[in-house]
Scaffold this motif. Structure first.
Motif, PDB file in Angstrom:
ATOM      1  N   UNK A 155       5.202   4.787  -2.419  1.00  0.00           N
ATOM      2  CA  UNK A 155       4.794   6.084  -1.895  1.00  0.00           C
ATOM      3  C   UNK A 155       3.796   6.741  -2.851  1.00  0.00           C
ATOM      4  N   UNK A 156       2.827   7.398  -2.272  1.00  0.00           N
ATOM      5  CA  UNK A 156       1.917   8.265  -3.020  1.00  0.00           C
ATOM      6  C   UNK A 156       2.400   9.675  -2.722  1.00  0.00           C
ATOM      7  N   UNK A 157       3.316  10.159  -3.534  1.00  0.00           N
ATOM      8  CA  UNK A 157       4.058  11.386  -3.238  1.00  0.00           C
ATOM      9  C   UNK A 157       3.474  12.592  -3.965  1.00  0.00           C
ATOM     10  N   UNK A 158       3.121  13.598  -3.194  1.00  0.00           N
ATOM     11  CA  UNK A 158       2.684  14.873  -3.779  1.00  0.00           C
ATOM     12  C   UNK A 158       3.893  15.795  -3.827  1.00  0.00           C
ATOM     13  N   UNK A 159       4.126  16.372  -4.988  1.00  0.00           N
ATOM     14  CA  UNK A 159       5.277  17.249  -5.192  1.00  0.00           C
ATOM     15  C   UNK A 159       4.843  18.701  -5.038  1.00  0.00           C
ATOM     16  N   UNK A 160       5.642  19.451  -4.254  1.00  0.00           N
ATOM     17  CA  UNK A 160       5.403  20.874  -4.020  1.00  0.00           C
ATOM     18  C   UNK A 160       6.593  21.677  -4.545  1.00  0.00           C
TER      19      UNK A 160
ATOM     20  N   UNK B 137       9.646  13.210   2.336  1.00  0.00           N
ATOM     21  CA  UNK B 137       9.491  12.003   3.125  1.00  0.00           C
ATOM     22  C   UNK B 137       8.034  11.727   3.419  1.00  0.00           C
ATOM     23  N   UNK B 138       7.803  10.669   4.167  1.00  0.00           N
ATOM     24  CA  UNK B 138       6.450  10.230   4.442  1.00  0.00           C
ATOM     25  C   UNK B 138       5.709  11.111   5.432  1.00  0.00           C
ATOM     26  N   UNK B 139       4.383  11.060   5.336  1.00  0.00           N
ATOM     27  CA  UNK B 139       3.528  11.770   6.276  1.00  0.00           C
ATOM     28  C   UNK B 139       3.580  11.068   7.625  1.00  0.00           C
ATOM     29  N   UNK B 140       3.740  11.846   8.684  1.00  0.00           N
ATOM     30  CA  UNK B 140       3.719  11.344  10.052  1.00  0.00           C
ATOM     31  C   UNK B 140       2.310  11.568  10.621  1.00  0.00           C
ATOM     32  N   UNK B 141       1.847  10.659  11.474  1.00  0.00           N
ATOM     33  CA  UNK B 141       0.489  10.794  12.011  1.00  0.00           C
ATOM     34  C   UNK B 141       0.293  12.127  12.727  1.00  0.00           C
ATOM     35  N   UNK B 142       1.376  12.685  13.304  1.00  0.00           N
ATOM     36  CA  UNK B 142       1.248  13.950  14.024  1.00  0.00           C
ATOM     37  C   UNK B 142       1.153  15.139  13.088  1.00  0.00           C
ATOM     38  N   UNK B 143       1.366  14.927  11.791  1.00  0.00           N
ATOM     39  CA  UNK B 143       1.168  16.006  10.821  1.00  0.00           C
ATOM     40  C   UNK B 143      -0.304  16.379  10.700  1.00  0.00           C
ATOM     41  N   UNK B 144      -1.190  15.540  11.261  1.00  0.00           N
ATOM     42  CA  UNK B 144      -2.627  15.818  11.197  1.00  0.00           C
ATOM     43  C   UNK B 144      -3.086  16.779  12.287  1.00  0.00           C
ATOM     44  N   UNK B 145      -2.190  17.181  13.182  1.00  0.00           N
ATOM     45  CA  UNK B 145      -2.538  18.084  14.286  1.00  0.00           C
ATOM     46  C   UNK B 145      -3.105  19.389  13.737  1.00  0.00           C
ATOM     47  N   UNK B 146      -4.302  19.732  14.159  1.00  0.00           N
ATOM     48  CA  UNK B 146      -4.977  20.931  13.628  1.00  0.00           C
ATOM     49  C   UNK B 146      -4.757  22.171  14.491  1.00  0.00           C
TER      50      UNK B 146
ATOM     51  N   UNK C 179      -0.436  16.620   4.375  1.00  0.00           N
ATOM     52  CA  UNK C 179       0.559  16.693   3.306  1.00  0.00           C
ATOM     53  C   UNK C 179       1.308  18.026   3.345  1.00  0.00           C
ATOM     54  N   UNK C 180       0.586  19.118   3.546  1.00  0.00           N
ATOM     55  CA  UNK C 180       1.245  20.428   3.619  1.00  0.00           C
ATOM     56  C   UNK C 180       2.154  20.477   4.840  1.00  0.00           C
ATOM     57  N   UNK C 181       1.672  19.965   5.967  1.00  0.00           N
ATOM     58  CA  UNK C 181       2.502  19.948   7.179  1.00  0.00           C
ATOM     59  C   UNK C 181       3.734  19.073   6.973  1.00  0.00           C
ATOM     60  N   UNK C 182       3.561  17.924   6.319  1.00  0.00           N
ATOM     61  CA  UNK C 182       4.700  17.044   6.048  1.00  0.00           C
ATOM     62  C   UNK C 182       5.699  17.733   5.131  1.00  0.00           C
ATOM     63  N   UNK C 183       5.201  18.491   4.147  1.00  0.00           N
ATOM     64  CA  UNK C 183       6.092  19.209   3.241  1.00  0.00           C
ATOM     65  C   UNK C 183       6.950  20.208   4.010  1.00  0.00           C
TER      66      UNK C 183
ATOM     67  N   UNK D 192       0.845  -1.194   0.000  1.00  0.00           N
ATOM     68  CA  UNK D 192       0.000   0.000   0.000  1.00  0.00           C
ATOM     69  C   UNK D 192       0.879   1.242   0.000  1.00  0.00           C
ATOM     70  N   UNK D 193       0.678   2.159  -0.950  1.00  0.00           N
ATOM     71  CA  UNK D 193       1.533   3.359  -0.983  1.00  0.00           C
ATOM     72  C   UNK D 193       1.361   4.206   0.275  1.00  0.00           C
ATOM     73  N   UNK D 194       2.487   4.698   0.795  1.00  0.00           N
ATOM     74  CA  UNK D 194       2.473   5.598   1.958  1.00  0.00           C
ATOM     75  C   UNK D 194       2.401   7.033   1.470  1.00  0.00           C
ATOM     76  N   UNK D 195       1.510   7.810   2.037  1.00  0.00           N
ATOM     77  CA  UNK D 195       1.406   9.220   1.652  1.00  0.00           C
ATOM     78  C   UNK D 195       2.710   9.936   1.991  1.00  0.00           C
ATOM     79  N   UNK D 196       3.172  10.768   1.064  1.00  0.00           N
ATOM     80  CA  UNK D 196       4.454  11.448   1.226  1.00  0.00           C
ATOM     81  C   UNK D 196       4.414  12.809   0.556  1.00  0.00           C
ATOM     82  N   UNK D 197       5.356  13.654   0.952  1.00  0.00           N
ATOM     83  CA  UNK D 197       5.493  14.998   0.375  1.00  0.00           C
ATOM     84  C   UNK D 197       6.924  15.204  -0.082  1.00  0.00           C
TER      85      UNK D 197
END
Length: 287
Positions: free
Chosen positions: A179-184, A67-76, A102-106, A25-30
């Motif tokens: 990885x499911x990588x979004x490029x910024x 790199x990959x998204x960390x679960x704590x990147x979801x902190x609002x 994704x933006x936080x991970x970036x 399963x691809x891991x979300x990444x930035x």
């Protein structure tokens, strides 16, 4: 999108001969392309890292920070300025929660891997000297501190307006690590200088897209298809302002691996051979 050159092949053994069952399963990444203006006659430059040889993914390859998204990147709870998560969700065709992460991970990965911090004391300012945050950078790398916690303790605002969406690449199903990588895209803030202070990079450098592609052709650097394609796209930009102003359509691109004689090639959607790319790469089973 430019067609991948025939010379762009995968190293022997880069993928297993059979698709994992089930596929990983691809891991979300930035991934973030940090750019700056060079000489007006040569266009922009982009910051590049050569990954340490022997790493589990893309060892020895020249890449952009990320790199990959960390679960704590979801902190609002963090302070945010710029396009809201709903805007990013529409651009990357994902849900709002993932878009925020994704933006936080970036921002986090860019700071961890290059020392560039896309944040500031206010919505109108950006940090120009990151040295006071060296300890926090190390704590982020070690997962001792979250991005939200760091920004709150430092009185900083995440500057989502300094990022632009560029592309979305998914690792082929043949690979064990996906990885499911979004490029910024991001301009390096004035006063900041990317560095190579990361355990994941053997060396770092600034490079013009054209020169880096020439270095690849000469065998001096190794590039994966997303990096090659992105450099070819940046090669067409006359300046950082030109690149940052482009309103790009973001399509999810998942390459496939095809055998061509004794070499492995990447084929993209729309390329000849994409629909017929073999699901089993053992030469003895080729038709």
């Amino acid at each position: 999108m430019r067609e991948l050159p025939k010379e762009l092949t995968l190293p022997s053994g880069f993928v297993p001969p059979e698709i994992p069952d089930p596929p990983a399963t691809p891991k979300d990444a930035a991934t973030v392309m940090l750019v700056r203006d060079a000489d007006p006659d040569t266009g922009l430059e982009v910051f590049l890292q050569r990954r340490v040889l022997g790493m589990a993914f893309a060892g020895g390859m020249t890449v952009f920070p990320g790199g990959g998204v960390d679960r704590r990147d979801a902190d609002t709870s963090l302070a945010w300025h710029g396009p809201p998560p709903s805007w990013w969700a529409s651009r990357f065709a994902c849900d709002v929660g993932l878009a925020r992460s994704l933006v936080c991970a970036a921002v986090r990965e860019t700071f961890e891997e290059s020392g560039v911090l896309l944040a500031g004391p206010s919505e109108e300012s950006v940090v120009s000297d990151v040295r006071p945050f060296a300890e926090a950078r190390a704590q982020l790398v070690n997962r001792e501190l979250s991005l939200a916690g760091f920004l709150a303790e430092s009185g900083l605002v995440l500057r989502a307006d300094l990022l632009r969406p560029w592309a979305n690449w998914v690792t082929p199903v043949e690979e064990k690590r996906r990885f499911d990588a979004r490029f910024f895209l991001a301009r390096v803030p004035e006063g900041q200088r990317p560095d190579g202070d990361t355990s994941e990079a053997a060396d770092t450098r600034w490079g013009r897209p054209t020169q880096t592609l020439d270095d690849w052709k000469a065998g001096k650097v190794g590039l994966l298809p997303p990096t090659w394609t992105t450099l070819a796209e940046l090669e067409e930009c006359t300046s950082v302002a030109d690149a940052m102003s482009r309103d790009r359509r973001i399509d999810k691109l998942m390459p496939r691996v095809a055998r061509d004689g004794d070499v492995l090639r990447i084929v993209l959607p729309g390329d000849a051979g994409y629909d017929t790319a073999a699901s089993h790469l053992d030469p003895s089973d080729r038709s």
